[in-house]
Design a protein around this motif. Structure first.
Motif, PDB file in Angstrom:
ATOM      1  N   VAL A  33      49.074  33.471  38.187  1.00 26.85           N
ATOM      2  CA  VAL A  33      47.451  33.642  38.477  1.00 26.85           C
ATOM      3  C   VAL A  33      46.665  32.861  37.631  1.00 26.85           C
ATOM      4  O   VAL A  33      47.311  31.820  36.994  1.00 26.85           O
ATOM      5  CB  VAL A  33      47.204  35.212  38.020  1.00 26.85           C
ATOM      6  CG1 VAL A  33      48.146  36.271  38.765  1.00 26.85           C
ATOM      7  CG2 VAL A  33      47.543  35.156  36.415  1.00 26.85           C
TER       8      VAL A  33
ATOM      9  N   TYR B  96      41.737  34.628  34.899  1.00 24.02           N
ATOM     10  CA  TYR B  96      42.103  36.044  35.254  1.00 24.02           C
ATOM     11  C   TYR B  96      43.053  36.790  34.262  1.00 24.02           C
ATOM     12  O   TYR B  96      42.914  37.975  34.003  1.00 24.02           O
ATOM     13  CB  TYR B  96      42.638  35.938  36.868  1.00 24.02           C
ATOM     14  CG  TYR B  96      42.813  37.287  37.237  1.00 24.02           C
ATOM     15  CD1 TYR B  96      42.045  38.081  37.359  1.00 24.02           C
ATOM     16  CD2 TYR B  96      44.271  37.564  37.828  1.00 24.02           C
ATOM     17  CE1 TYR B  96      42.167  39.485  38.075  1.00 24.02           C
ATOM     18  CE2 TYR B  96      44.478  38.935  38.325  1.00 24.02           C
ATOM     19  CZ  TYR B  96      43.358  39.710  38.541  1.00 24.02           C
ATOM     20  OH  TYR B  96      43.696  41.088  39.128  1.00 24.02           O
TER      21      TYR B  96
ATOM     22  N   PHE C  27      40.969  39.374  31.900  1.00 23.91           N
ATOM     23  CA  PHE C  27      41.363  40.664  32.536  1.00 23.91           C
ATOM     24  C   PHE C  27      42.576  41.294  32.398  1.00 23.91           C
ATOM     25  O   PHE C  27      42.663  42.609  31.945  1.00 23.91           O
ATOM     26  CB  PHE C  27      41.087  40.518  34.182  1.00 23.91           C
ATOM     27  CG  PHE C  27      41.230  42.023  35.034  1.00 23.91           C
ATOM     28  CD1 PHE C  27      40.198  43.133  34.686  1.00 23.91           C
ATOM     29  CD2 PHE C  27      42.302  42.194  35.795  1.00 23.91           C
ATOM     30  CE1 PHE C  27      40.235  44.165  35.217  1.00 23.91           C
ATOM     31  CE2 PHE C  27      42.383  43.425  36.273  1.00 23.91           C
ATOM     32  CZ  PHE C  27      41.418  44.387  36.163  1.00 23.91           C
TER      33      PHE C  27
END
Length: 149
Positions: free
Chosen positions: A21, A25, A29
């Motif tokens: 990813v 991100y 998160f």
């Protein structure tokens, strides 16, 4: 950045998947939300250990379920029911009755929703009920309905 998912995330992957990813991100998160951890060498080893432990637990539960299935094959539960003309049964024996009798007489705890057919037993004589014990392991239980004198 490669991360190991701790929970299922829609459109990204399932728990224990290693996915690539964007760095932001992951840092902003996934990691703060306890949804993922960085896929380091140590975390991969921990993941492998956890997968092995889960596989061992499942194997133990399957083995236990097979023993219960073998016990069920030997059991015949008997119920007396009122019978009218032409051998017609008044009322029935529900899966709840079967569950309770199985626990009282043989100390085997099964969920009544796991019985197939899951409806009541309404035919005199020997009836077979299939019980799903764990996963794909099933056992066949015999229920004998006797006419009340």
């Amino acid at each position: 950045m490669k991360v190991i998912l701790l929970k299922d995330i829609k459109k990204l992957g399932k728990k224990d998947d290693i996915v690539n990813v964007a760095d932001g991100y992951a840092r902003n998160f996934l990691i703060p939300g306890n949804l993922a951890v960085i896929a380091s060498e140590t975390s991969r080893e921990v993941l492998d250990d956890q997968k092995q432990e889960r596989a061992d637990e499942v194997a133990a539960k399957v083995a236990e379920a097979k023993l219960i299935a073998q016990e069920l094959e030997k059991i015949t539960l008997e119920f007396t029911v009122k019978v009218g003309k032409d051998g017609r049964v008044f009322g029935s024996v529900s899966t709840k009755h079967v569950e309770e009798a199985l626990f009282k007489q043989h100390k085997i705890k099964l969920d009544k929703r796991k019985f197939k057919p899951n409806g009541p037993v309404t035919h005199l004589g020997l009836n077979k009920i299939t019980a799903t014990i764990y996963g794909d392991v099933t056992g066949v239980l015999k229920v004998n309905l006797l006419a009340e004198n």
